[in-house]
Enzyme design. Structure first.
Site, PDB file in Angstrom:
ATOM      1  N   ASP A 127     -80.609 -51.729 -76.204  1.00  0.00           N
ATOM      2  CA  ASP A 127     -81.141 -52.604 -77.249  1.00  0.00           C
ATOM      3  C   ASP A 127     -82.348 -53.400 -76.778  1.00  0.00           C
ATOM      4  O   ASP A 127     -83.168 -53.842 -77.573  1.00  0.00           O
ATOM      5  CB  ASP A 127     -80.060 -53.568 -77.734  1.00  0.00           C
ATOM      6  N   ASN A 138     -77.167 -53.528 -73.711  1.00  0.00           N
ATOM      7  CA  ASN A 138     -76.613 -52.508 -74.614  1.00  0.00           C
ATOM      8  C   ASN A 138     -75.233 -52.986 -75.072  1.00  0.00           C
ATOM      9  O   ASN A 138     -74.748 -54.051 -74.652  1.00  0.00           O
ATOM     10  CB  ASN A 138     -76.540 -51.149 -73.907  1.00  0.00           C
ATOM     11  N   LYS A 139     -74.587 -52.182 -75.903  1.00  0.00           N
ATOM     12  CA  LYS A 139     -73.301 -52.544 -76.489  1.00  0.00           C
ATOM     13  C   LYS A 139     -72.313 -53.046 -75.436  1.00  0.00           C
ATOM     14  O   LYS A 139     -72.226 -52.482 -74.341  1.00  0.00           O
ATOM     15  CB  LYS A 139     -72.746 -51.313 -77.210  1.00  0.00           C
ATOM     16  N   ARG A 177     -80.691 -60.040 -86.467  1.00  0.00           N
ATOM     17  CA  ARG A 177     -79.893 -59.774 -85.254  1.00  0.00           C
ATOM     18  C   ARG A 177     -80.800 -60.080 -84.056  1.00  0.00           C
ATOM     19  O   ARG A 177     -81.943 -59.625 -84.015  1.00  0.00           O
ATOM     20  CB  ARG A 177     -79.420 -58.310 -85.206  1.00  0.00           C
ATOM     21  N   ARG A 227     -77.903 -49.808 -88.185  1.00  0.00           N
ATOM     22  CA  ARG A 227     -77.692 -50.354 -86.850  1.00  0.00           C
ATOM     23  C   ARG A 227     -78.275 -49.395 -85.818  1.00  0.00           C
ATOM     24  O   ARG A 227     -78.673 -48.285 -86.153  1.00  0.00           O
ATOM     25  CB  ARG A 227     -76.198 -50.580 -86.599  1.00  0.00           C
ATOM     26  N   GLY A 228     -78.268 -49.867 -84.545  1.00  0.00           N
ATOM     27  CA  GLY A 228     -78.882 -49.067 -83.484  1.00  0.00           C
ATOM     28  C   GLY A 228     -80.332 -49.507 -83.361  1.00  0.00           C
ATOM     29  O   GLY A 228     -81.047 -49.634 -84.372  1.00  0.00           O
ATOM     30  N   ALA A 229     -80.777 -49.728 -82.119  1.00  0.00           N
ATOM     31  CA  ALA A 229     -82.074 -50.382 -81.909  1.00  0.00           C
ATOM     32  C   ALA A 229     -83.254 -49.676 -82.604  1.00  0.00           C
ATOM     33  O   ALA A 229     -83.999 -50.324 -83.352  1.00  0.00           O
ATOM     34  CB  ALA A 229     -82.312 -50.532 -80.410  1.00  0.00           C
ATOM     35  N   GLN A 263     -68.132 -47.854 -83.028  1.00  0.00           N
ATOM     36  CA  GLN A 263     -69.297 -46.995 -83.271  1.00  0.00           C
ATOM     37  C   GLN A 263     -69.148 -45.647 -82.556  1.00  0.00           C
ATOM     38  O   GLN A 263     -69.690 -44.638 -82.992  1.00  0.00           O
ATOM     39  CB  GLN A 263     -70.588 -47.683 -82.784  1.00  0.00           C
TER      40      GLN A 263
HETATM   41  O1  MRU Z   1     -74.237 -53.222 -82.654  1.00  0.00           O
HETATM   42  P1  MRU Z   1     -74.927 -51.900 -82.708  1.00  0.00           P
HETATM   43  O2  MRU Z   1     -74.074 -50.816 -83.262  1.00  0.00           O
HETATM   44  O3  MRU Z   1     -76.269 -51.990 -83.391  1.00  0.00           O
HETATM   45  O4  MRU Z   1     -75.214 -51.556 -81.178  1.00  0.00           O
HETATM   46  C1  MRU Z   1     -75.987 -50.428 -80.900  1.00  0.00           C
HETATM   47  C2  MRU Z   1     -76.048 -50.099 -79.460  1.00  0.00           C
HETATM   48  O5  MRU Z   1     -75.592 -50.815 -78.609  1.00  0.00           O
HETATM   49  C3  MRU Z   1     -76.797 -48.855 -79.114  1.00  0.00           C
HETATM   50  O6  MRU Z   1     -76.294 -48.298 -77.940  1.00  0.00           O
HETATM   51  C4  MRU Z   1     -78.283 -49.190 -78.909  1.00  0.00           C
HETATM   52  O7  MRU Z   1     -78.792 -49.851 -80.030  1.00  0.00           O
HETATM   53  C5  MRU Z   1     -79.087 -47.996 -78.640  1.00  0.00           C
HETATM   54  S1  MRU Z   1     -79.280 -46.994 -80.064  1.00  0.00           S
HETATM   55  C6  MRU Z   1     -80.286 -45.692 -79.698  1.00  0.00           C
END
Ligand code: MRU
Length: 342
Positions: free
Chosen positions: A237, A246-247, A91, A48-50, A196
């Protein structure tokens, strides 16, 4: 440098990733040899994470190319394109996923024959992972100037080494500042419903010896009001011409930071920019009810009660004090439409 979050194993032609659903209780590296398994890992947030999703998408296309028995270029391309569509659709919000998929797919498309397509796909996927780490280090170095010595920094979700190949974006900025000798303390919002922040940000920062305190998401505004925070920094993201995705919960921090006169920074690679799009054209992933209605094996929400579980929110660019990229620090007014492609 600890083990990369995601990497390609040339010996076995498989990819390896840290299963982030198990942290912090268990550290396990998964070996993944099929697109189907990778799509499931992406949906379950094992990866996970962009930026990590971008690399995963690219490596997924390499897996498809390598695993195909097709004898002709056209047959191979058909198979790989089908896998690419599945990966990119796993996703919807993080633009890096389709960016990574398309980047490796382009190498497959331009290859003259199946053997070269397989080699080119693997080469490009490995290069993406290497570039991602270098990009994060540059983001960190550009952003470190924004962190005063002795600062207390609030972050949301995990935009760290675990969200990328290594180092991180928002946490890369914190790491670079700490490496430069600045004293930095991090307040990590737990980040409901999947934690997270509590599980991952706290795990990786404490492993690196960077002071971190976990708070419930709802405590952030009150800490700002009491003057306990110097700045907010988060990852992204997708950055459209008018908003940062973002999250879920990020927007709430941006509004509160503006109200209390605290800078709100975003750190992201150029592969997260989508300046051709605007907020209303982006799909926000809605995840399963059970992520909200159950926790630690206990029911939290009575059966029959409706639940909403949007995974991301949009923060208007007007609330963002600066965006840190690998190329430098952007300040308002942002003219993202003028940027060359990332
Ligand atoms: O659902 P996730 O855990 O993939 O969400 C991730 C985020 O929102 C992060 O802040 C984002 O991807 C940036 S990661 C460098």
């Amino acid at each position: 440098m600890p083990e990369p979050t995601i990497s390609w194993d040339e010996g076995s032609g498989t990819l390896r990733f840290i299963d982030q659903t198990l942290l912090p209780g268990r550290y396990e590296v998964i070996t993944c040899g099929s697109v189907e398994r990778l799509v499931s890992a992406i949906r379950r947030l094992e990866v996970r994470g962009a930026p990590a999703l971008g690399v995963a998408g690219g490596m997924g296309v390499a897996l498809a190319a390598q695993g195909s028995r097709a004898a002709t270029r056209d047959a191979l391309l058909r198979e790989v394109e089908e896998a690419a569509a599945e990966l990119a659709g796993a996703r919807p919000t993080a633009v890096n996923l389709s960016w990574g998929v398309n980047r490796v797919l382009a190498r497959v498309r331009e290859a003259p024959d199946p053997a070269e397509a397989r080699r080119a796909a693997v080469r490009e996927a490995i290069l993406m992972a290497e570039e991602d780490l270098a990009t994060c280090m540059r983001i960190g170095d550009h952003g470190a100037v924004l962190i005063p010595d002795g600062a207390t920094v609030l972050t949301h979700c995990n935009a760290g080494a675990l969200a990328c190949t290594g180092w991180g974006t928002a946490l890369g900025v914190v790491r670079s500042a700490a490496r430069d000798g600045k004293r930095v303390k991090v307040i990590a919002c737990e980040t409901r419903p999947l934690f997270q922040g509590a599980r991952l940000t706290a795990w990786e920062l404490s492993r690196d010896g960077i002071g971190v305190t976990v708070i419930p998401d709802a405590a952030a505004a009150s800490l700002m009001r009491r003057g306990n925070l110097d700045l907010v920094i988060v990852g992204a993201d997708r950055i459209t011409r008018d908003a940062v995705f973002n999250k879920i919960g990020t927007y709430m921090h941006a509004v509160c930071a503006r109200h209390h006169g605290i800078p709100f920074y975003v750190a992201a690679p150029r592969s997260t920019f989508d300046p051709g799009a605007s907020e209303d054209g982006v799909t926000i992933e809605e995840r399963e009810r059970s992520e909200v209605s159950w926790c630690g094996g206990r029911m939290l929400v009575p059966d029959g009660v409706r639940v909403r579980n949007p995974a991301f929110d949009a923060t208007p660019l007007g609330l963002v004090s600066a965006i840190v990229t690998e190329e430098g620090v952007l300040r308002p007014p942002y003219r993202l439409g003028d940027l060359p492609p990332g």
